[in-house]
Design a protein around this motif. Structure first.
Motif, mmCIF file in Angstrom:
data_model
loop_
_atom_site.group_PDB
_atom_site.id
_atom_site.type_symbol
_atom_site.label_atom_id
_atom_site.label_comp_id
_atom_site.label_asym_id
_atom_site.label_seq_id
_atom_site.Cartn_x
_atom_site.Cartn_y
_atom_site.Cartn_z
ATOM 1 N N THR A 457 0.811 -1.224 0.000
ATOM 2 C CA THR A 457 0.000 0.000 0.000
ATOM 3 C C THR A 457 0.841 1.269 0.000
ATOM 4 O O THR A 457 0.571 2.197 -0.754
ATOM 5 C CB THR A 457 -0.927 0.027 1.236
ATOM 6 N N ASP A 458 1.890 1.335 0.834
ATOM 7 C CA ASP A 458 2.649 2.582 0.908
ATOM 8 C C ASP A 458 4.032 2.295 1.492
ATOM 9 O O ASP A 458 4.256 1.262 2.128
ATOM 10 C CB ASP A 458 1.908 3.601 1.793
ATOM 11 N N ILE A 459 4.951 3.239 1.255
ATOM 12 C CA ILE A 459 6.292 3.155 1.797
ATOM 13 C C ILE A 459 6.649 4.495 2.412
ATOM 14 O O ILE A 459 6.329 5.552 1.865
ATOM 15 C CB ILE A 459 7.320 2.763 0.707
ATOM 16 N N ARG A 460 7.268 4.446 3.584
ATOM 17 C CA ARG A 460 7.677 5.667 4.261
ATOM 18 C C ARG A 460 9.186 5.629 4.449
ATOM 19 O O ARG A 460 9.877 4.823 3.839
ATOM 20 C CB ARG A 460 6.934 5.816 5.577
ATOM 21 N N SER A 461 9.725 6.482 5.299
ATOM 22 C CA SER A 461 11.177 6.610 5.405
ATOM 23 C C SER A 461 11.857 5.298 5.800
ATOM 24 O O SER A 461 12.887 4.940 5.272
ATOM 25 C CB SER A 461 11.538 7.700 6.409
ATOM 26 N N ASP A 462 11.257 4.570 6.724
ATOM 27 C CA ASP A 462 11.915 3.352 7.185
ATOM 28 C C ASP A 462 10.946 2.186 7.348
ATOM 29 O O ASP A 462 11.238 1.220 8.039
ATOM 30 C CB ASP A 462 12.594 3.605 8.532
ATOM 31 N N SER A 516 0.994 -11.545 -7.235
ATOM 32 C CA SER A 516 1.482 -11.222 -8.565
ATOM 33 C C SER A 516 0.832 -9.973 -9.114
ATOM 34 O O SER A 516 1.353 -9.333 -10.021
ATOM 35 C CB SER A 516 1.226 -12.398 -9.505
ATOM 36 N N ALA A 517 -0.332 -9.599 -8.600
ATOM 37 C CA ALA A 517 -0.992 -8.395 -9.078
ATOM 38 C C ALA A 517 -0.585 -7.162 -8.311
ATOM 39 O O ALA A 517 -0.950 -6.053 -8.685
ATOM 40 C CB ALA A 517 -2.510 -8.564 -8.975
ATOM 41 N N ALA A 518 0.172 -7.308 -7.246
ATOM 42 C CA ALA A 518 0.540 -6.153 -6.424
ATOM 43 C C ALA A 518 1.307 -5.099 -7.188
ATOM 44 O O ALA A 518 1.050 -3.904 -7.026
ATOM 45 C CB ALA A 518 1.350 -6.620 -5.222
ATOM 46 N N PRO A 519 2.279 -5.435 -8.080
ATOM 47 C CA PRO A 519 2.983 -4.369 -8.790
ATOM 48 C C PRO A 519 2.065 -3.506 -9.628
ATOM 49 O O PRO A 519 2.296 -2.317 -9.796
ATOM 50 C CB PRO A 519 3.979 -5.143 -9.661
ATOM 51 N N GLU A 520 0.986 -4.098 -10.159
ATOM 52 C CA GLU A 520 0.085 -3.314 -11.006
ATOM 53 C C GLU A 520 -0.677 -2.276 -10.198
ATOM 54 O O GLU A 520 -1.078 -1.235 -10.708
ATOM 55 C CB GLU A 520 -0.908 -4.265 -11.692
ATOM 56 N N LEU A 521 -0.902 -2.555 -8.903
ATOM 57 C CA LEU A 521 -1.667 -1.622 -8.078
ATOM 58 C C LEU A 521 -0.870 -0.384 -7.719
ATOM 59 O O LEU A 521 -1.441 0.628 -7.339
ATOM 60 C CB LEU A 521 -2.107 -2.332 -6.786
ATOM 61 N N ALA A 522 0.484 -0.479 -7.761
ATOM 62 C CA ALA A 522 1.309 0.618 -7.260
ATOM 63 C C ALA A 522 2.132 1.283 -8.340
ATOM 64 O O ALA A 522 3.067 2.001 -8.053
ATOM 65 C CB ALA A 522 2.242 0.094 -6.182
ATOM 66 N N LYS A 523 1.837 1.054 -9.625
ATOM 67 C CA LYS A 523 2.604 1.700 -10.679
ATOM 68 C C LYS A 523 2.351 3.197 -10.660
ATOM 69 O O LYS A 523 1.227 3.660 -10.507
ATOM 70 C CB LYS A 523 2.217 1.117 -12.036
ATOM 71 N N ALA A 524 3.408 3.935 -10.837
ATOM 72 C CA ALA A 524 3.299 5.400 -10.803
ATOM 73 C C ALA A 524 2.410 5.883 -11.929
ATOM 74 O O ALA A 524 2.558 5.506 -13.078
ATOM 75 C CB ALA A 524 4.686 6.005 -10.932
ATOM 76 N N GLY A 525 1.490 6.728 -11.597
ATOM 77 C CA GLY A 525 0.651 7.365 -12.585
ATOM 78 C C GLY A 525 -0.598 6.597 -12.924
ATOM 79 O O GLY A 525 -1.449 7.117 -13.654
ATOM 80 N N ASP A 526 -0.733 5.347 -12.485
ATOM 81 C CA ASP A 526 -1.932 4.581 -12.793
ATOM 82 C C ASP A 526 -3.091 5.070 -11.941
ATOM 83 O O ASP A 526 -2.924 5.477 -10.803
ATOM 84 C CB ASP A 526 -1.701 3.097 -12.520
ATOM 85 N N ALA A 527 -4.263 4.960 -12.501
ATOM 86 C CA ALA A 527 -5.469 5.306 -11.739
ATOM 87 C C ALA A 527 -5.751 4.204 -10.747
ATOM 88 O O ALA A 527 -5.367 3.061 -10.949
ATOM 89 C CB ALA A 527 -6.650 5.483 -12.700
ATOM 90 N N PRO A 528 -6.409 4.512 -9.620
ATOM 91 C CA PRO A 528 -6.722 3.477 -8.640
ATOM 92 C C PRO A 528 -7.545 2.359 -9.262
ATOM 93 O O PRO A 528 -8.437 2.605 -10.053
ATOM 94 C CB PRO A 528 -7.520 4.215 -7.562
ATOM 95 N N VAL A 529 -7.180 1.143 -8.928
ATOM 96 C CA VAL A 529 -7.879 -0.018 -9.451
ATOM 97 C C VAL A 529 -8.564 -0.722 -8.291
ATOM 98 O O VAL A 529 -7.955 -0.940 -7.256
ATOM 99 C CB VAL A 529 -6.884 -0.983 -10.146
#
Length: 564
Positions: A457-462, A516-529
């Motif tokens: 879902t998200d990444i922060r500093s650490d 396997s579908a996780a990378p597709e959810l977090a691609k930069a610029g993609d609309a929310p799926v």
């Protein structure tokens, strides 16, 4: 003079001659210098490490002329009497044959008599753990407050059998296993005294065979010289004791590391046909892989333990393995070593175990292939219908790993990652998490169905936040278990270049997204799926599941909360 075996002929006569126990000889020497002499000493350690010899040296230092002193003359009359066991003031008692309460009562009655020649009357009780409980009880009062002229020295290999009431009345000294380098140096000294020549490799082989016991090494050297004459060669040592040289052991270890079952089987059969001790060979293999693990982690700590040839072999072996692979091999070899003690057919057990080790990497690769096929099948499922809004999820932190941290405040589901955040790593975190999921599923196939339903879902500093369906919250404890969590954190560190903390978030309503579908959810610029929202599974389906039923029968479990 009649012939004496090396173990008696070269028994240490002074503190300076004791091999490999400097921490004990230094303490005792200082205590005698300062006049801080205890009424009872307890010497603990493996066989052949110098306990009885040290007890006699203490007796000599206390009863030497003008003593107590540590620089006594071992050739003085009373010291020679003590060394030969004929001094009336130093009584050596075998705890195994004098373990009854009657013998201890006799000892207790005799302590009041003054020594005849020396300053102290010293009782050395070897294998003191063999005394009965009644004998220990009869000794307690005398041991705590003996006459001023009486000292007790106990020796044992099984200190756990000595009562705590006795331990508390003694000064305890723990003898360590003697390093191989110290043993081989002492054997070299004996060869020089005996006018024999010895190959360095032969002495090192005898030292390894002795396993930290100097007496065992002296007996072995005595036996080899008696059989082969005044030249000790490595070949003769290996032949006499059924040992395997460092070369064949390393070759076998390399065959295991290279996943070459044919070579492993060929070498194993050749060594067994040559009469090698397979139990000892298993220990040698365990030691080689242990050295490789330490060499990978901290090479400087093991340099003094290895010869130049061993260091070169261990370095080459470590270069072909990962730490996870070495630890897996060590675990299997430890089990093999324990099984070999009770096996009727050791050769078969040894061959099967090494064949399994040689196919360890192939086994993992097969699991990875099956997992990849499962991912491909999952990615072929129909995509979500366009136009659906993202699944509303109240993200509640459930568990943090690997280090404890304050629980984050409940928040809405994080938005998709924006393209250009300067603090983010160069590698896509979603892809890194997908690789971590794939690796975890391959290593832990029983947990694969659950870990594949998580989504980045998200990444922060650490830290990295990962969501999973709320109906799988109970699986988080398995993900962050000490044996499982490193599979995830190490992959993330390798992919993203630094360690990250993993925070699992339970999503409600429950979502099911393949890893396997996780990378597709977090691609930069993609609309929310939107993730497909499957129908909820009734709790009765879980209760009626055959595996859950079997688990409830096995653990005699019952349902506390009624199923709706």
């Amino acid at each position: 003079m009649s012939y004496q075996v090396f173990a008696r002929k070269y028994r240490p006569q002074t503190f300076a001659e004791v091999v490999g126990q400097d921490h004990i000889t230094q303490t005792l020497s200082n205590a005698i210098k300062l006049g801080r002499i205890a009424q009872a000493y307890l010497l603990v350690g493996p066989r052949g490490t110098g306990k009885t010899s040290t007890a006699r040296i203490i007796a000599k230092a206390l009863n030497a002329p003008d003593g107590p002193r540590i620089d006594f003359d071992p050739e003085s009359e009373i010291c020679r009497e003590i060394a030969e066991g004929r001094c009336l003031d130093v009584l050596e008692i075998d705890g195994a044959s004098n373990n009854g309460v009657e013998q201890v009562r006799d000892l207790r009655d005799n302590v009041r008599f003054a020594p005849t020649k020396g300053r102290f009357k010293i009782y050395i009780i070897d294998e003191v753990h063999m005394l009965t409980q009644a004998a220990f009880n009869a000794l307690l009062k005398t041991l705590e407050e003996p006459p001023a002229h009486v000292k007790f020295i106990f020796a044992t290999t099984e200190v756990h059998k000595v009562p705590a009431t006795v331990l508390s009345r003694c000064q305890r000294f723990d003898f360590r296993r003697i390093p191989d380098a110290a043993i081989s140096g002492h054997l070299r000294f004996i060869c020089e005294k005996e006018g024999a020549t010895a190959d360095e490799a032969a002495l090192q082989t005898i030292a390894r065979y002795a396993d930290g016991g100097l007496r065992d090494a002296e007996v072995a050297l005595d036996q080899v010289i008696g059989f082969f004459g005044n030249h000790v060669a490595e070949e003769g040592v290996l032949q006499m004791f059924g040992l395997t040289g460092i070369g064949p052991v390393v070759d076998l270890a390399r065959a295991v590391a290279d996943n070459d079952p044919a070579s492993v089987l060929r070498q194993t059969r050749s060594l067994a046909a040559a009469g090698k001790d397979l139990s000892k060979l298993a220990q040698d293999l365990l030691k080689v892989f242990r050295n490789a693990a330490i060499f990978l982690t901290a090479p400087a700590t093991i340099e003094n333990e290895l010869t130049a040839r061993e260091r070169e072999a261990v370095a080459a072996l470590a270069a072909s393995l990962t730490m996870r692979g070495i630890l897996a091999i060590l675990e299997e070899l430890s089990l093999l070593e324990s099984r070999m003690r009770y096996a009727l057919s050791k050769e078969v057990l040894f061959e099967v175990a090494l064949l399994q080790l040689a196919q360890l990497r192939e086994k993992v690769s097969l699991e990875s292939l099956l997992h990849q096929l499962g991912q491909e099948a999952g990615s072929a499922a129909p995509a979500a219908a366009p136009g659906l809004a993202p699944a509303a999820a109240a993200a509640t932190p459930v568990a943090a790993a690997p280090k404890p941290a304050p629980a984050p405040v409940a928040a809405a589901a994080p938005a998709p990652i924006t393209p250009a955040a300067p603090s983010r790593p160069a590698v896509d975190p979603a892809k890194a998490w997908a690789k971590a999921v794939a690796r975890f599923a391959a290593e832990r196939p029983l947990e694969a169905p659950a870990i594949q339903l998580t989504r980045y879902t998200d990444i922060r500093s650490d830290r990295i936040e990962v969501a999973l369906p709320s109906n799988l919250k109970h699986k988080i404890a398995a993900f962050i278990a000490p044996r499982n969590l490193p599979l995830l954190t190490e992959t993330l560190r390798e992919e993203l270049g630094k360690p990250y903390e993993i925070v699992f978030l339970a999503s409600d309503p429950a979502v099911t997204v393949a890893a396997s579908a996780a990378p597709e959810l977090a691609k930069a610029g993609d609309a929310p799926v939107a993730a497909p929202a499957p129908a909820r599974i009734d709790q009765k389906d879980f209760v009626n599941d055959p595996q859950i039923k079997k688990a409830m029968e096995l653990f005699q479990a019952r349902i506390v909360t009624p199923v709706k």
